[in-house]
Write a protein that holds these residues in place. Structure first.
Motif, PDB file in Angstrom:
ATOM      1  N   SER A  20      -2.095   6.390  13.957  1.00 28.27           N
ATOM      2  CA  SER A  20      -0.744   6.446  14.500  1.00 28.27           C
ATOM      3  C   SER A  20       0.226   5.641  13.644  1.00 28.27           C
ATOM      4  CB  SER A  20      -0.732   5.926  15.938  1.00 28.27           C
ATOM      5  OG  SER A  20       0.585   5.830  16.443  1.00 28.27           O
ATOM      6  N   ILE A  21      -0.191   4.464  13.185  1.00 28.43           N
ATOM      7  CA  ILE A  21       0.672   3.624  12.353  1.00 28.43           C
ATOM      8  C   ILE A  21       1.003   4.324  11.044  1.00 28.43           C
ATOM      9  CG2 ILE A  21       0.681   1.511  10.963  1.00 28.43           C
ATOM     10  CD1 ILE A  21      -0.773   0.147  13.301  1.00 28.43           C
ATOM     11  N   VAL A  22       0.004   4.914  10.400  1.00 26.50           N
ATOM     12  CA  VAL A  22       0.239   5.606   9.128  1.00 26.50           C
ATOM     13  C   VAL A  22       1.182   6.793   9.339  1.00 26.50           C
ATOM     14  CG1 VAL A  22      -0.819   6.872   7.225  1.00 26.50           C
ATOM     15  CG2 VAL A  22      -1.944   4.830   8.154  1.00 26.50           C
ATOM     16  N   GLN A  23       0.999   7.522  10.424  1.00 26.12           N
ATOM     17  CA  GLN A  23       1.890   8.644  10.717  1.00 26.12           C
ATOM     18  C   GLN A  23       3.331   8.163  10.877  1.00 26.12           C
ATOM     19  OE1 GLN A  23      -0.002  10.324  14.185  1.00 26.12           O
ATOM     20  NE2 GLN A  23      -1.299  11.702  12.999  1.00 26.12           N
ATOM     21  N   GLN A  24       3.526   7.028  11.530  1.00 27.71           N
ATOM     22  CA  GLN A  24       4.875   6.483  11.685  1.00 27.71           C
ATOM     23  C   GLN A  24       5.458   6.056  10.341  1.00 27.71           C
ATOM     24  OE1 GLN A  24       5.377   3.655  15.118  1.00 27.71           O
ATOM     25  NE2 GLN A  24       3.210   4.093  15.412  1.00 27.71           N
ATOM     26  N   LEU A  25       4.631   5.469   9.483  1.00 24.23           N
ATOM     27  CA  LEU A  25       5.113   5.011   8.184  1.00 24.23           C
ATOM     28  C   LEU A  25       5.546   6.177   7.294  1.00 24.23           C
ATOM     29  CD1 LEU A  25       2.490   2.203   7.479  1.00 24.23           C
ATOM     30  CD2 LEU A  25       4.949   1.867   7.800  1.00 24.23           C
ATOM     31  N   TYR A  26       4.949   7.352   7.495  1.00 22.29           N
ATOM     32  CA  TYR A  26       5.290   8.516   6.683  1.00 22.29           C
ATOM     33  C   TYR A  26       6.282   9.451   7.386  1.00 22.29           C
ATOM     34  CZ  TYR A  26       2.091   7.437   2.927  1.00 22.29           C
ATOM     35  OH  TYR A  26       1.479   6.839   1.850  1.00 22.29           O
ATOM     36  N   PHE A  27       6.791   9.019   8.527  1.00 21.75           N
ATOM     37  CA  PHE A  27       7.776   9.834   9.234  1.00 21.75           C
ATOM     38  C   PHE A  27       9.036   9.979   8.388  1.00 21.75           C
ATOM     39  CE2 PHE A  27      11.377  10.236  12.223  1.00 21.75           C
ATOM     40  CZ  PHE A  27      10.978  11.370  12.931  1.00 21.75           C
ATOM     41  N   GLN A  28       9.556  11.190   8.241  1.00 24.05           N
ATOM     42  CA  GLN A  28      10.741  11.461   7.441  1.00 24.05           C
ATOM     43  C   GLN A  28      11.871  11.948   8.339  1.00 24.05           C
ATOM     44  OE1 GLN A  28      11.004  10.834   4.239  1.00 24.05           O
ATOM     45  NE2 GLN A  28       8.855  10.277   3.916  1.00 24.05           N
ATOM     46  N   TYR A  29      13.069  11.358   8.118  1.00 24.87           N
ATOM     47  CA  TYR A  29      14.223  11.836   8.887  1.00 24.87           C
ATOM     48  C   TYR A  29      15.524  11.628   8.126  1.00 24.87           C
ATOM     49  CZ  TYR A  29      17.737  12.452  12.493  1.00 24.87           C
ATOM     50  OH  TYR A  29      18.834  12.869  13.183  1.00 24.87           O
ATOM     51  N   ASP A  30      15.880  10.381   7.850  1.00 27.28           N
ATOM     52  CA  ASP A  30      17.177  10.078   7.256  1.00 27.28           C
ATOM     53  C   ASP A  30      17.165  10.379   5.764  1.00 27.28           C
ATOM     54  OD1 ASP A  30      19.593   9.105   6.514  1.00 27.28           O
ATOM     55  OD2 ASP A  30      19.100   6.993   6.817  1.00 27.28           O
ATOM     56  N   PRO A 186      -6.308  11.662   1.393  1.00 29.98           N
ATOM     57  CA  PRO A 186      -6.762  12.850   2.147  1.00 29.98           C
ATOM     58  C   PRO A 186      -6.821  12.653   3.659  1.00 29.98           C
ATOM     59  CG  PRO A 186      -8.624  11.730   1.181  1.00 29.98           C
ATOM     60  CD  PRO A 186      -7.413  11.033   0.660  1.00 29.98           C
ATOM     61  N   LYS A 187      -6.747  11.397   4.100  1.00 26.62           N
ATOM     62  CA  LYS A 187      -6.686  11.148   5.539  1.00 26.62           C
ATOM     63  C   LYS A 187      -5.831   9.918   5.766  1.00 26.62           C
ATOM     64  CE  LYS A 187     -10.568  10.068   7.445  1.00 26.62           C
ATOM     65  NZ  LYS A 187     -11.985  10.038   7.822  1.00 26.62           N
ATOM     66  N   GLU A 188      -5.265   9.818   6.954  1.00 26.36           N
ATOM     67  CA  GLU A 188      -4.364   8.709   7.268  1.00 26.36           C
ATOM     68  C   GLU A 188      -5.160   7.418   7.427  1.00 26.36           C
ATOM     69  OE1 GLU A 188      -3.716  11.392  10.003  1.00 26.36           O
ATOM     70  OE2 GLU A 188      -1.619  11.901   9.620  1.00 26.36           O
ATOM     71  N   LYS A 189      -5.010   6.515   6.420  1.00 30.38           N
ATOM     72  CA  LYS A 189      -5.797   5.288   6.410  1.00 30.38           C
ATOM     73  C   LYS A 189      -4.941   4.119   5.935  1.00 30.38           C
ATOM     74  CE  LYS A 189      -9.502   4.151   6.628  1.00 30.38           C
ATOM     75  NZ  LYS A 189     -10.128   3.390   7.760  1.00 30.38           N
ATOM     76  N   GLU A 238     -16.639   4.416   7.831  1.00 33.86           N
ATOM     77  CA  GLU A 238     -15.385   4.010   7.212  1.00 33.86           C
ATOM     78  C   GLU A 238     -14.923   2.681   7.784  1.00 33.86           C
ATOM     79  OE1 GLU A 238     -12.030   6.328   9.874  1.00 33.86           O
ATOM     80  OE2 GLU A 238     -12.911   7.405   8.175  1.00 33.86           O
ATOM     81  N   GLU A 239     -14.034   2.012   7.033  1.00 31.81           N
ATOM     82  CA  GLU A 239     -13.567   0.699   7.459  1.00 31.81           C
ATOM     83  C   GLU A 239     -12.620   0.806   8.660  1.00 31.81           C
ATOM     84  OE1 GLU A 239     -11.734  -3.423   5.616  1.00 31.81           O
ATOM     85  OE2 GLU A 239     -11.419  -1.559   4.515  1.00 31.81           O
ATOM     86  N   VAL A 240     -12.799  -0.083   9.608  1.00 32.36           N
ATOM     87  CA  VAL A 240     -11.871  -0.210  10.732  1.00 32.36           C
ATOM     88  C   VAL A 240     -10.798  -1.197  10.254  1.00 32.36           C
ATOM     89  CG1 VAL A 240     -11.621  -0.738  13.182  1.00 32.36           C
ATOM     90  CG2 VAL A 240     -13.799   0.140  12.311  1.00 32.36           C
ATOM     91  N   SER A 241      -9.771  -0.655   9.609  1.00 30.81           N
ATOM     92  CA  SER A 241      -8.885  -1.454   8.773  1.00 30.81           C
ATOM     93  C   SER A 241      -8.084  -2.494   9.550  1.00 30.81           C
ATOM     94  CB  SER A 241      -7.943  -0.537   7.996  1.00 30.81           C
ATOM     95  OG  SER A 241      -8.690   0.329   7.169  1.00 30.81           O
ATOM     96  N   ILE A 242      -7.583  -2.140  10.736  1.00 31.15           N
ATOM     97  CA  ILE A 242      -6.759  -3.101  11.479  1.00 31.15           C
ATOM     98  C   ILE A 242      -7.607  -4.276  11.950  1.00 31.15           C
ATOM     99  CG2 ILE A 242      -5.252  -3.435  13.466  1.00 31.15           C
ATOM    100  CD1 ILE A 242      -4.398  -0.553  13.229  1.00 31.15           C
ATOM    101  N   LEU A 243      -8.840  -4.018  12.350  1.00 29.61           N
ATOM    102  CA  LEU A 243      -9.725  -5.111  12.746  1.00 29.61           C
ATOM    103  C   LEU A 243     -10.090  -5.962  11.532  1.00 29.61           C
ATOM    104  CD1 LEU A 243     -11.328  -6.602  14.863  1.00 29.61           C
ATOM    105  CD2 LEU A 243     -13.161  -4.901  14.626  1.00 29.61           C
TER     106      LEU A 243
END
Length: 276
Positions: A20-30, A186-189, A238-243
Protein backbone atom coordinates in the motif's frame (compact mmCIF):
# COMPACT_ATOMS: atom_id res chain seq x y z
CA UNK A 1 -5.71 -17.95 18.62
CA UNK A 2 -2.73 -20.15 17.79
CA UNK A 3 0.48 -18.24 18.65
CA UNK A 4 2.21 -19.16 15.41
CA UNK A 5 -0.80 -18.10 13.37
CA UNK A 6 -0.98 -14.77 15.20
CA UNK A 7 2.62 -13.91 14.29
CA UNK A 8 2.11 -15.11 10.73
CA UNK A 9 -0.83 -12.72 10.50
CA UNK A 10 1.42 -9.90 11.73
CA UNK A 11 3.95 -10.63 8.98
CA UNK A 12 1.21 -10.80 6.34
CA UNK A 13 -0.16 -7.47 7.53
CA UNK A 14 3.32 -5.91 7.21
CA UNK A 15 3.52 -7.17 3.63
CA UNK A 16 0.12 -5.71 2.77
CA UNK A 17 1.06 -2.38 4.36
CA UNK A 18 4.30 -2.29 2.39
CA UNK A 19 2.47 -2.77 -0.91
CA UNK A 20 0.00 0.00 0.00
CA UNK A 21 2.82 2.43 0.84
CA UNK A 22 4.61 1.80 -2.47
CA UNK A 23 1.35 2.28 -4.37
CA UNK A 24 0.86 5.64 -2.64
CA UNK A 25 4.43 6.70 -3.42
CA UNK A 26 3.87 6.00 -7.13
CA UNK A 27 0.46 7.68 -7.26
CA UNK A 28 0.37 10.21 -10.13
CA UNK A 29 -1.91 13.23 -10.29
CA UNK A 30 -0.44 16.74 -10.31
CA UNK A 31 1.39 17.40 -13.61
CA UNK A 32 3.40 20.22 -11.96
CA UNK A 33 4.78 17.91 -9.28
CA UNK A 34 4.52 20.25 -6.27
CA UNK A 35 1.42 18.73 -4.71
CA UNK A 36 2.46 15.14 -5.42
CA UNK A 37 5.93 15.82 -3.99
CA UNK A 38 4.41 17.00 -0.71
CA UNK A 39 2.08 14.00 -0.73
CA UNK A 40 5.02 11.60 -1.12
CA UNK A 41 6.93 13.23 1.72
CA UNK A 42 3.89 12.74 3.93
CA UNK A 43 3.77 9.06 2.95
CA UNK A 44 7.40 8.65 4.01
CA UNK A 45 6.68 10.66 7.18
CA UNK A 46 3.82 8.37 8.18
CA UNK A 47 6.02 5.33 7.58
CA UNK A 48 8.67 6.59 10.00
CA UNK A 49 6.04 7.69 12.52
CA UNK A 50 4.70 4.13 12.50
CA UNK A 51 8.04 2.59 13.51
CA UNK A 52 9.79 5.02 15.91
CA UNK A 53 8.86 5.32 19.61
CA UNK A 54 6.56 8.15 20.72
CA UNK A 55 9.43 9.99 22.44
CA UNK A 56 10.44 11.04 18.92
CA UNK A 57 8.62 13.35 16.52
CA UNK A 58 9.05 13.32 12.75
CA UNK A 59 9.26 16.88 11.40
CA UNK A 60 9.07 18.04 7.77
CA UNK A 61 11.31 20.64 6.11
CA UNK A 62 13.75 21.74 8.81
CA UNK A 63 17.21 23.28 8.93
CA UNK A 64 19.71 21.85 11.42
CA UNK A 65 21.97 24.35 13.20
CA UNK A 66 24.90 24.20 15.60
CA UNK A 67 26.29 26.61 18.19
CA UNK A 68 29.13 27.56 15.83
CA UNK A 69 26.59 29.34 13.62
CA UNK A 70 26.49 26.76 10.82
CA UNK A 71 23.27 25.69 9.09
CA UNK A 72 22.56 22.51 7.11
CA UNK A 73 20.84 22.25 3.76
CA UNK A 74 17.08 21.82 4.08
CA UNK A 75 16.17 18.41 5.50
CA UNK A 76 13.00 16.80 4.10
CA UNK A 77 12.27 14.78 7.25
CA UNK A 78 13.96 14.64 10.63
CA UNK A 79 13.48 12.33 13.60
CA UNK A 80 13.79 14.60 16.64
CA UNK A 81 14.01 13.95 20.36
CA UNK A 82 12.06 16.89 21.83
CA UNK A 83 12.33 15.90 25.47
CA UNK A 84 15.45 17.89 26.35
CA UNK A 85 16.26 20.26 23.48
CA UNK A 86 14.31 23.40 22.51
CA UNK A 87 13.90 24.60 18.94
CA UNK A 88 16.16 27.54 18.12
CA UNK A 89 13.41 29.07 15.99
CA UNK A 90 9.95 27.93 14.92
CA UNK A 91 7.44 30.02 12.99
CA UNK A 92 4.68 28.14 11.17
CA UNK A 93 6.47 25.80 8.74
CA UNK A 94 9.95 27.33 9.23
CA UNK A 95 12.01 25.44 11.81
CA UNK A 96 15.65 25.68 12.89
CA UNK A 97 16.54 22.71 15.08
CA UNK A 98 19.79 22.25 17.07
CA UNK A 99 22.02 19.36 16.04
CA UNK A 100 21.77 18.10 19.64
CA UNK A 101 18.08 17.21 19.08
CA UNK A 102 18.27 15.45 15.71
CA UNK A 103 18.50 11.66 15.82
CA UNK A 104 17.99 11.05 12.09
CA UNK A 105 17.95 13.20 8.95
CA UNK A 106 16.09 11.89 5.90
CA UNK A 107 16.37 12.95 2.25
CA UNK A 108 13.41 12.01 0.02
CA UNK A 109 13.82 11.94 -3.77
CA UNK A 110 11.76 10.80 -6.75
CA UNK A 111 13.91 11.09 -9.90
CA UNK A 112 15.75 14.40 -9.67
CA UNK A 113 18.73 13.50 -7.46
CA UNK A 114 22.40 13.82 -8.43
CA UNK A 115 25.34 12.17 -6.74
CA UNK A 116 26.98 15.55 -6.14
CA UNK A 117 23.78 17.00 -4.66
CA UNK A 118 23.32 14.09 -2.27
CA UNK A 119 26.96 14.26 -1.16
CA UNK A 120 26.61 18.01 -0.51
CA UNK A 121 23.41 17.42 1.47
CA UNK A 122 25.05 14.75 3.66
CA UNK A 123 28.19 16.86 4.21
CA UNK A 124 26.11 19.87 5.28
CA UNK A 125 24.89 17.74 8.22
CA UNK A 126 28.04 15.81 9.12
CA UNK A 127 30.02 19.08 9.18
CA UNK A 128 27.88 20.44 12.04
CA UNK A 129 29.52 20.39 15.47
CA UNK A 130 27.89 19.41 18.75
CA UNK A 131 28.94 21.48 21.77
CA UNK A 132 29.93 19.95 25.12
CA UNK A 133 28.92 23.02 27.15
CA UNK A 134 25.62 21.62 28.47
CA UNK A 135 24.84 22.10 32.16
CA UNK A 136 22.28 20.05 34.09
CA UNK A 137 21.53 18.61 37.51
CA UNK A 138 22.17 14.90 37.80
CA UNK A 139 21.16 12.59 40.63
CA UNK A 140 23.59 13.98 43.19
CA UNK A 141 25.31 16.97 41.63
CA UNK A 142 25.48 19.56 38.84
CA UNK A 143 27.31 18.62 35.63
CA UNK A 144 29.25 21.84 34.84
CA UNK A 145 29.44 21.61 31.05
CA UNK A 146 32.80 21.06 29.36
CA UNK A 147 34.50 20.44 32.70
CA UNK A 148 32.77 17.07 33.11
CA UNK A 149 32.57 13.88 31.11
CA UNK A 150 29.83 14.45 28.49
CA UNK A 151 26.94 12.05 28.09
CA UNK A 152 27.49 12.16 24.32
CA UNK A 153 30.41 13.39 22.25
CA UNK A 154 30.44 14.31 18.56
CA UNK A 155 26.97 12.91 18.01
CA UNK A 156 25.70 12.98 14.44
CA UNK A 157 22.27 12.02 13.10
CA UNK A 158 21.57 8.78 11.30
CA UNK A 159 21.43 9.71 7.60
CA UNK A 160 18.68 8.04 5.53
CA UNK A 161 18.02 8.26 1.78
CA UNK A 162 14.48 7.44 0.60
CA UNK A 163 13.83 7.28 -3.14
CA UNK A 164 11.80 5.83 -6.01
CA UNK A 165 12.95 4.02 -9.15
CA UNK A 166 15.18 6.20 -11.29
CA UNK A 167 16.68 8.29 -8.49
CA UNK A 168 20.41 7.96 -7.83
CA UNK A 169 21.20 4.97 -5.61
CA UNK A 170 23.88 2.35 -5.06
CA UNK A 171 26.93 4.53 -5.64
CA UNK A 172 25.67 7.15 -3.15
CA UNK A 173 25.06 4.70 -0.32
CA UNK A 174 28.46 5.63 1.11
CA UNK A 175 27.00 9.02 2.12
CA UNK A 176 24.14 7.47 4.09
CA UNK A 177 23.66 4.98 6.91
CA UNK A 178 20.49 3.56 5.39
CA UNK A 179 18.79 3.60 1.98
CA UNK A 180 15.11 2.82 1.44
CA UNK A 181 14.24 2.17 -2.20
CA UNK A 182 10.54 2.02 -3.09
CA UNK A 183 10.42 -0.16 -6.20
CA UNK A 184 7.27 -0.40 -8.33
CA UNK A 185 8.35 -3.25 -10.63
CA UNK A 186 8.54 -6.19 -10.89
CA UNK A 187 6.57 -6.00 -7.65
CA UNK A 188 5.77 -3.27 -5.15
CA UNK A 189 8.56 -3.52 -2.57
CA UNK A 190 10.53 -1.42 -0.12
CA UNK A 191 14.21 -2.40 -0.19
CA UNK A 192 16.07 -1.48 3.02
CA UNK A 193 19.82 -1.37 2.39
CA UNK A 194 22.61 -0.34 4.75
CA UNK A 195 25.87 1.53 4.19
CA UNK A 196 28.30 -0.65 2.24
CA UNK A 197 31.23 0.17 4.57
CA UNK A 198 29.42 -0.53 7.86
CA UNK A 199 28.28 -4.05 8.65
CA UNK A 200 28.24 -4.40 12.44
CA UNK A 201 26.68 -2.45 15.30
CA UNK A 202 30.22 -1.55 16.32
CA UNK A 203 30.75 0.09 12.91
CA UNK A 204 27.64 2.22 13.39
CA UNK A 205 28.41 2.99 17.03
CA UNK A 206 31.77 4.44 16.07
CA UNK A 207 30.38 6.30 13.05
CA UNK A 208 27.56 7.94 15.02
CA UNK A 209 29.31 8.66 18.33
CA UNK A 210 32.52 10.26 19.58
CA UNK A 211 33.71 11.42 16.16
CA UNK A 212 35.85 8.32 15.77
CA UNK A 213 38.26 9.57 18.45
CA UNK A 214 41.28 7.45 19.26
CA UNK A 215 40.23 7.20 22.89
CA UNK A 216 36.95 5.56 21.97
CA UNK A 217 38.47 3.33 19.30
CA UNK A 218 40.74 1.83 21.96
CA UNK A 219 37.74 0.64 23.97
CA UNK A 220 35.83 -2.45 22.89
CA UNK A 221 32.12 -1.76 22.41
CA UNK A 222 31.08 -5.39 22.94
CA UNK A 223 29.01 -5.48 19.73
CA UNK A 224 31.78 -6.10 17.21
CA UNK A 225 30.16 -9.36 16.06
CA UNK A 226 26.56 -8.11 15.89
CA UNK A 227 25.72 -7.93 12.18
CA UNK A 228 23.07 -5.38 11.23
CA UNK A 229 21.74 -7.62 8.46
CA UNK A 230 20.83 -10.20 11.11
CA UNK A 231 17.97 -7.82 11.96
CA UNK A 232 16.34 -8.48 8.57
CA UNK A 233 13.11 -10.48 8.75
CA UNK A 234 12.03 -12.78 5.90
CA UNK A 235 8.72 -14.55 5.35
CA UNK A 236 7.42 -16.47 2.37
CA UNK A 237 10.71 -16.13 0.52
CA UNK A 238 11.00 -12.32 0.71
CA UNK A 239 11.99 -9.64 3.19
CA UNK A 240 9.31 -8.14 5.42
CA UNK A 241 10.78 -4.72 4.79
CA UNK A 242 8.83 -2.52 7.22
CA UNK A 243 9.55 -4.88 10.11
CA UNK A 244 13.23 -5.00 9.08
CA UNK A 245 13.24 -1.18 8.99
CA UNK A 246 11.59 -1.10 12.42
CA UNK A 247 14.24 -3.32 13.99
CA UNK A 248 17.26 -1.82 12.20
CA UNK A 249 16.37 1.83 12.68
CA UNK A 250 15.36 1.48 16.33
CA UNK A 251 18.54 -0.46 17.10
CA UNK A 252 20.60 2.35 15.57
CA UNK A 253 18.59 4.92 17.51
CA UNK A 254 19.46 3.06 20.70
CA UNK A 255 23.16 3.51 19.89
CA UNK A 256 22.68 7.30 20.21
CA UNK A 257 19.76 7.25 22.63
CA UNK A 258 21.60 8.86 25.55
CA UNK A 259 20.74 12.50 24.73
CA UNK A 260 23.41 15.21 24.94
CA UNK A 261 22.93 18.04 27.40
CA UNK A 262 21.69 21.08 25.49
CA UNK A 263 24.43 23.79 25.53
CA UNK A 264 22.35 26.90 26.32
CA UNK A 265 25.43 29.08 26.97
CA UNK A 266 27.07 28.08 23.68
CA UNK A 267 24.03 29.17 21.66
CA UNK A 268 23.72 32.40 23.66
CA UNK A 269 27.38 33.21 22.93
CA UNK A 270 26.89 32.45 19.24
CA UNK A 271 23.92 34.83 18.94
CA UNK A 272 25.64 37.54 21.00
CA UNK A 273 28.66 37.33 18.70
CA UNK A 274 26.67 38.30 15.63
CA UNK A 275 27.17 41.82 14.32
CA UNK A 276 24.08 44.03 14.31
Amino acid sequence: MNKTKAFQNILTNYQQKEKSIVQQLYFQYDPHGTTIGTFRENVWKKLFESVVPKKFVVERSIFIVDSEGDVSNEVDLAIIDQMYTPYIFQQDQLKFVPIEAVSAAIECKSTSATKEGLEDWANSITDLQMSHEGIARMHTHIVPGAGAAPTQTALRPILIYCHLDGAVSGSVREYFDMEIHASEKPKEKLHVRMNTDRRTLDDYYRALNHGGSRRERDHASGVEERMVEDLSVNYGGEEVSILSLNLKLNQLLMLINNPPLFPHYAYAQMFNGLEG
